[in-house]
Design a protein around this motif. Structure first.
Motif, short mmCIF file in Angstrom:
data_model
loop_
_atom_site.label_atom_id
_atom_site.label_comp_id
_atom_site.label_asym_id
_atom_site.label_seq_id
_atom_site.Cartn_x
_atom_site.Cartn_y
_atom_site.Cartn_z
N ASN A 124 0.92 -1.12 0.07
CA ASN A 124 0.28 -0.14 -0.04
C ASN A 124 1.04 1.58 0.46
O ASN A 124 -0.16 1.70 -0.45
CB ASN A 124 -0.46 0.07 0.80
N VAL A 125 1.95 1.56 0.78
CA VAL A 125 2.77 2.27 0.74
C VAL A 125 3.23 2.39 -0.61
O VAL A 125 3.33 3.84 -1.10
CB VAL A 125 3.81 2.36 1.76
N ILE A 126 3.78 1.60 -1.49
CA ILE A 126 4.48 1.77 -2.27
C ILE A 126 3.68 1.71 -3.69
O ILE A 126 3.47 3.59 -4.24
CB ILE A 126 4.65 0.00 -3.23
N LEU A 127 2.13 1.75 -3.93
CA LEU A 127 1.25 2.19 -4.57
C LEU A 127 0.86 3.64 -4.61
O LEU A 127 0.28 4.13 -5.31
CB LEU A 127 -0.22 1.21 -4.40
N SER A 128 0.39 3.90 -3.28
CA SER A 128 -0.23 5.14 -2.95
C SER A 128 1.05 6.30 -3.11
O SER A 128 0.17 7.28 -3.87
CB SER A 128 0.26 5.06 -1.31
N GLU A 129 2.36 6.19 -3.49
CA GLU A 129 3.17 6.66 -3.84
C GLU A 129 3.67 6.59 -5.48
O GLU A 129 4.06 7.68 -5.93
CB GLU A 129 4.98 6.20 -3.03
N TYR A 130 3.92 5.60 -6.38
CA TYR A 130 3.75 5.48 -7.37
C TYR A 130 2.86 4.86 -8.42
O TYR A 130 3.96 4.26 -9.78
CB TYR A 130 5.95 4.46 -7.36
N GLY A 131 2.43 4.35 -7.50
CA GLY A 131 0.62 4.25 -8.30
C GLY A 131 -0.08 4.44 -8.15
O GLY A 131 -0.19 5.46 -7.78
N THR A 132 -1.86 3.56 -8.15
CA THR A 132 -2.70 3.88 -7.53
C THR A 132 -3.56 3.18 -6.75
O THR A 132 -3.22 2.26 -5.91
CB THR A 132 -4.23 3.30 -8.69
N PRO A 133 -3.55 3.44 -5.34
CA PRO A 133 -3.68 3.16 -4.41
C PRO A 133 -4.43 2.17 -4.35
O PRO A 133 -6.01 2.80 -4.64
CB PRO A 133 -4.59 3.99 -3.48
N ASP A 163 -12.64 -1.22 7.33
CA ASP A 163 -13.46 -0.38 8.25
C ASP A 163 -13.55 1.12 7.89
O ASP A 163 -14.32 1.50 6.95
CB ASP A 163 -13.29 -0.11 9.55
N LEU A 164 -12.33 1.22 7.28
CA LEU A 164 -11.20 2.91 7.13
C LEU A 164 -11.73 2.79 5.02
O LEU A 164 -12.40 4.19 4.83
CB LEU A 164 -9.91 3.12 7.08
N ILE A 165 -11.74 2.10 4.10
CA ILE A 165 -12.12 2.45 3.20
C ILE A 165 -13.88 2.50 3.20
O ILE A 165 -14.00 3.16 2.74
CB ILE A 165 -11.53 1.07 2.76
N SER A 166 -13.94 2.08 3.87
CA SER A 166 -15.55 1.93 3.46
C SER A 166 -16.35 3.81 4.60
O SER A 166 -17.36 4.08 4.13
CB SER A 166 -16.64 1.02 4.94
N LEU A 167 -15.33 4.25 5.65
CA LEU A 167 -15.60 5.84 5.51
C LEU A 167 -15.16 6.88 5.10
O LEU A 167 -15.58 7.54 5.31
CB LEU A 167 -14.60 5.23 7.08
N ILE A 168 -14.03 6.62 4.34
CA ILE A 168 -13.11 7.75 3.94
C ILE A 168 -13.31 7.32 2.00
O ILE A 168 -12.93 6.56 1.70
CB ILE A 168 -11.51 7.54 4.10
N PRO A 169 -13.61 8.82 1.75
CA PRO A 169 -13.51 8.95 0.10
C PRO A 169 -12.57 8.17 -0.73
O PRO A 169 -11.26 8.90 0.06
CB PRO A 169 -14.08 10.80 -0.39
N GLU A 170 -12.21 6.92 -1.78
CA GLU A 170 -11.46 6.76 -2.40
C GLU A 170 -10.41 8.24 -2.73
O GLU A 170 -9.07 7.88 -2.78
CB GLU A 170 -11.38 6.04 -3.58
N ASP A 171 -10.76 8.99 -2.81
CA ASP A 171 -9.67 9.97 -3.78
C ASP A 171 -8.57 10.42 -2.88
O ASP A 171 -7.78 11.54 -2.59
CB ASP A 171 -10.15 11.74 -4.15
#
Length: 210
Positions: A124-133, A163-171
């Motif tokens: 997730n760290v790698i994708l957040s920085e260099y790809g699509t989370p 839980d966080l994914i359900s609560l927080i907007p994808e962007d």
DNA sequence: CTCCCGATAT
DNA sequence: ATATCAGGAG
């Protein structure tokens, strides 16, 4: 998990207090971020950043790293702890990436989590920085803060992430981990949380329990 | 579930 | 002295 006012309050608070939170692991490219993230397990970013300049000067990419002597790697990364496991992980990772992926990490969750030393958090760290989370980074800080605020009741990082994914907007998935980590390091600390300085306390189940 | 493990704060 | 730090493998 139902959407409550606390989520909106939290998102608003994070943007006000940590508007430009970013990755604290110093890195110039995908290779350096991946190695730094593996080394950061149960260790501070600060300690990782102390030893990586020497590591990356001697091994600037997966090709050179794949030919490294493991005992030499252990010596360099020793201050980060778990150095036997970490040395084995980064060396194995380098060999696999060179042999199967032409020395370049593939930016796909399904592939990343099967590589040596890379679990869901590191992916997730790698994708957040260099790809699509494809999710939200749940480390020790995100887990602790999420539980205290009542955003989740679980200990399992995978369930917390759901839980966080359900609560927080994808962007916001990419940036919010950095914001929560800053919040966790400065205010909502593991040992001595500064609840008296915390703007979230009136919404916080942990504070009410005190 | 246990094990890996050094550095730092409390 | 002990808890904690951008976890992952067996």
């Amino acid at each position: 998990m139902e959407k409550t006012p606390i989520v909106n309050k939290f998102l608003e608070f994070l943007d006000g207090r940590f508007p430009d939170a970013k990755c604290e692991l110093t890195h110039k490219n995908l290779y350096e971020l991946a190695i730094s993230t593996i080394l950061s397990a149960q260790c501070t970013d600060e300690m990782v950043n102390k030893i990586t300049p020497s590591l990356f000067q001697q091994y600037p990419d997966f090709f050179s790293l794949s030919n490294a002597d493991i005992e030499h790697l252990k010596q360099i990364i020793k201050p980060t702890g778990f150095y036997n496991n970490k040395a084995k992980s980064i060396l194995s990772l380098a060999k696999v990436v060179v042999e199967n992926y032409k020395g370049e990490l593939p930016l796909e969750m399904e592939i990343l989590v099967k590589l040596p030393g890379i679990g869901r958090k590191t992916a997730n760290v790698i994708l957040s920085e260099y790809g699509t989370p494809s999710g939200i980074v749940v480390d020790t800080h995100v887990a602790r803060v999420s539980k205290r605020l009542g955003l989740t009741t679980y200990d399992d990082p995978i369930k917390i992430e759901k839980d966080l994914i359900s609560l927080i907007p994808e962007d916001r998935w990419g940036k919010i981990s950095h914001q929560i980590i800053h919040f966790g390091r400065q205010i909502c600390k593991a040992r001595k949380p500064e609840c008296s300085n915390c703007e979230m306390r009136d919404f916080c189940s942990y504070y009410k329990q005190q």
